[in-house]
Write a protein that holds these residues in place. Sequence first.
Motif, PDB file in Angstrom:
ATOM      1  N   LEU A  27       0.869  -1.166   0.000  1.00 54.67           N
ATOM      2  CA  LEU A  27       0.000   0.000   0.000  1.00 54.67           C
ATOM      3  C   LEU A  27       0.911   1.222   0.000  1.00 54.67           C
ATOM      4  CD1 LEU A  27      -2.839   1.266   0.390  1.00 54.67           C
ATOM      5  CD2 LEU A  27      -2.405   1.109   2.839  1.00 54.67           C
ATOM      6  N   LEU A  28       0.769   2.085  -0.996  1.00 53.30           N
ATOM      7  CA  LEU A  28       1.644   3.249  -1.135  1.00 53.30           C
ATOM      8  C   LEU A  28       1.004   4.469  -0.488  1.00 53.30           C
ATOM      9  CD1 LEU A  28       4.191   4.532  -2.417  1.00 53.30           C
ATOM     10  CD2 LEU A  28       2.779   5.015  -4.421  1.00 53.30           C
ATOM     11  N   VAL A  29       1.754   5.137   0.396  1.00 53.63           N
ATOM     12  CA  VAL A  29       1.302   6.360   1.046  1.00 53.63           C
ATOM     13  C   VAL A  29       2.317   7.449   0.721  1.00 53.63           C
ATOM     14  CG1 VAL A  29       0.757   7.480   3.225  1.00 53.63           C
ATOM     15  CG2 VAL A  29       0.208   5.066   2.904  1.00 53.63           C
ATOM     16  N   LEU A  30       1.848   8.509   0.063  1.00 54.02           N
ATOM     17  CA  LEU A  30       2.707   9.647  -0.274  1.00 54.02           C
ATOM     18  C   LEU A  30       2.375  10.798   0.662  1.00 54.02           C
ATOM     19  CD1 LEU A  30       2.490   9.568  -4.164  1.00 54.02           C
ATOM     20  CD2 LEU A  30       4.289   8.647  -2.718  1.00 54.02           C
ATOM     21  N   SER A  31       3.399  11.377   1.270  1.00 53.34           N
ATOM     22  CA  SER A  31       3.202  12.460   2.219  1.00 53.34           C
ATOM     23  C   SER A  31       3.936  13.710   1.738  1.00 53.34           C
ATOM     24  CB  SER A  31       3.730  12.034   3.591  1.00 53.34           C
ATOM     25  OG  SER A  31       3.614  13.072   4.511  1.00 53.34           O
ATOM     26  N   ASN A  32       3.249  14.861   1.801  1.00 50.68           N
ATOM     27  CA  ASN A  32       3.809  16.169   1.434  1.00 50.68           C
ATOM     28  C   ASN A  32       4.157  16.285  -0.045  1.00 50.68           C
ATOM     29  OD1 ASN A  32       3.611  16.938   4.133  1.00 50.68           O
ATOM     30  ND2 ASN A  32       5.657  16.184   4.589  1.00 50.68           N
ATOM     31  N   PHE A  33       3.381  15.646  -0.902  1.00 54.93           N
ATOM     32  CA  PHE A  33       3.595  15.762  -2.342  1.00 54.93           C
ATOM     33  C   PHE A  33       2.567  16.693  -2.970  1.00 54.93           C
ATOM     34  CE2 PHE A  33       6.169  12.050  -1.682  1.00 54.93           C
ATOM     35  CZ  PHE A  33       7.125  12.126  -2.665  1.00 54.93           C
ATOM     36  N   GLU A  75      11.741  21.828   2.225  1.00 53.22           N
ATOM     37  CA  GLU A  75      12.850  22.706   2.621  1.00 53.22           C
ATOM     38  C   GLU A  75      14.202  22.098   2.269  1.00 53.22           C
ATOM     39  OE1 GLU A  75      10.658  21.595   5.198  1.00 53.22           O
ATOM     40  OE2 GLU A  75       9.265  23.211   4.721  1.00 53.22           O
ATOM     41  N   THR A  76      14.360  20.818   2.574  1.00 53.76           N
ATOM     42  CA  THR A  76      15.646  20.156   2.326  1.00 53.76           C
ATOM     43  C   THR A  76      15.670  19.404   1.005  1.00 53.76           C
ATOM     44  OG1 THR A  76      14.898  18.204   3.531  1.00 53.76           O
ATOM     45  CG2 THR A  76      16.092  19.873   4.778  1.00 53.76           C
ATOM     46  N   GLN A  77      14.516  19.260   0.361  1.00 58.77           N
ATOM     47  CA  GLN A  77      14.349  18.509  -0.885  1.00 58.77           C
ATOM     48  C   GLN A  77      14.840  17.060  -0.732  1.00 58.77           C
ATOM     49  OE1 GLN A  77      16.168  20.740  -4.061  1.00 58.77           O
ATOM     50  NE2 GLN A  77      14.435  22.149  -4.154  1.00 58.77           N
ATOM     51  N   LEU A  78      14.503  16.462   0.401  1.00 53.86           N
ATOM     52  CA  LEU A  78      14.872  15.076   0.673  1.00 53.86           C
ATOM     53  C   LEU A  78      13.632  14.198   0.718  1.00 53.86           C
ATOM     54  CD1 LEU A  78      17.560  15.455   3.479  1.00 53.86           C
ATOM     55  CD2 LEU A  78      17.934  14.934   1.081  1.00 53.86           C
ATOM     56  N   LEU A  79      13.809  12.936   0.290  1.00 57.02           N
ATOM     57  CA  LEU A  79      12.757  11.933   0.378  1.00 57.02           C
ATOM     58  C   LEU A  79      13.077  10.975   1.517  1.00 57.02           C
ATOM     59  CD1 LEU A  79      12.287  10.984  -3.368  1.00 57.02           C
ATOM     60  CD2 LEU A  79      10.700  12.256  -1.944  1.00 57.02           C
ATOM     61  N   SER A  80      12.067  10.603   2.272  1.00 58.40           N
ATOM     62  CA  SER A  80      12.222   9.598   3.325  1.00 58.40           C
ATOM     63  C   SER A  80      11.380   8.391   2.953  1.00 58.40           C
ATOM     64  CB  SER A  80      11.756  10.152   4.673  1.00 58.40           C
ATOM     65  OG  SER A  80      12.511  11.265   5.035  1.00 58.40           O
ATOM     66  N   PHE A  81      11.985   7.218   2.981  1.00 65.07           N
ATOM     67  CA  PHE A  81      11.292   5.968   2.692  1.00 65.07           C
ATOM     68  C   PHE A  81      11.139   5.189   3.980  1.00 65.07           C
ATOM     69  CE2 PHE A  81      13.178   7.074  -1.301  1.00 65.07           C
ATOM     70  CZ  PHE A  81      12.297   6.620  -2.264  1.00 65.07           C
TER      71      PHE A  81
END
Length: 118
Positions: A27-33, A75-81
């Motif tokens: 199940l894919l959950v995208l946050s802050n996109f 702000e940091t342009q980082l992705l967290s998995f």
Amino acid sequence: QYSLIKDVVSSLKRHRMHEQQFTHHPLLVLSNFGSQQIQVKLMATMFQNMFPSINVHRVNLNNIKRCLLISYEAETQLLSFRHYSVKVVPVGVSKGLKKLLQEKFPDLSRLEDISELL
């Protein structure tokens, strides 16, 4: 930065990993996109197309074994998995009945009848 699977498994108190977890898509959950920037929209579309869409009215909850959370920080342009193992458990039933529903057989030696367990 990354972690090896053996390091993750060794740090867990109760490790749950079995072959059936990987037979179905997560199940894919995208946050802050929600940003209107074209590169953020492109990333969200790419992640959504990596996995099949789920029809919430027809999905079998027993088939959902994993959840993949991808969070974007503007702000940091980082992705967290984050990758989670999901377990469906019955709610609102007695402890004894819950064990039976999960196919765990409770100790009945101190009981006179199965009705005492339920």
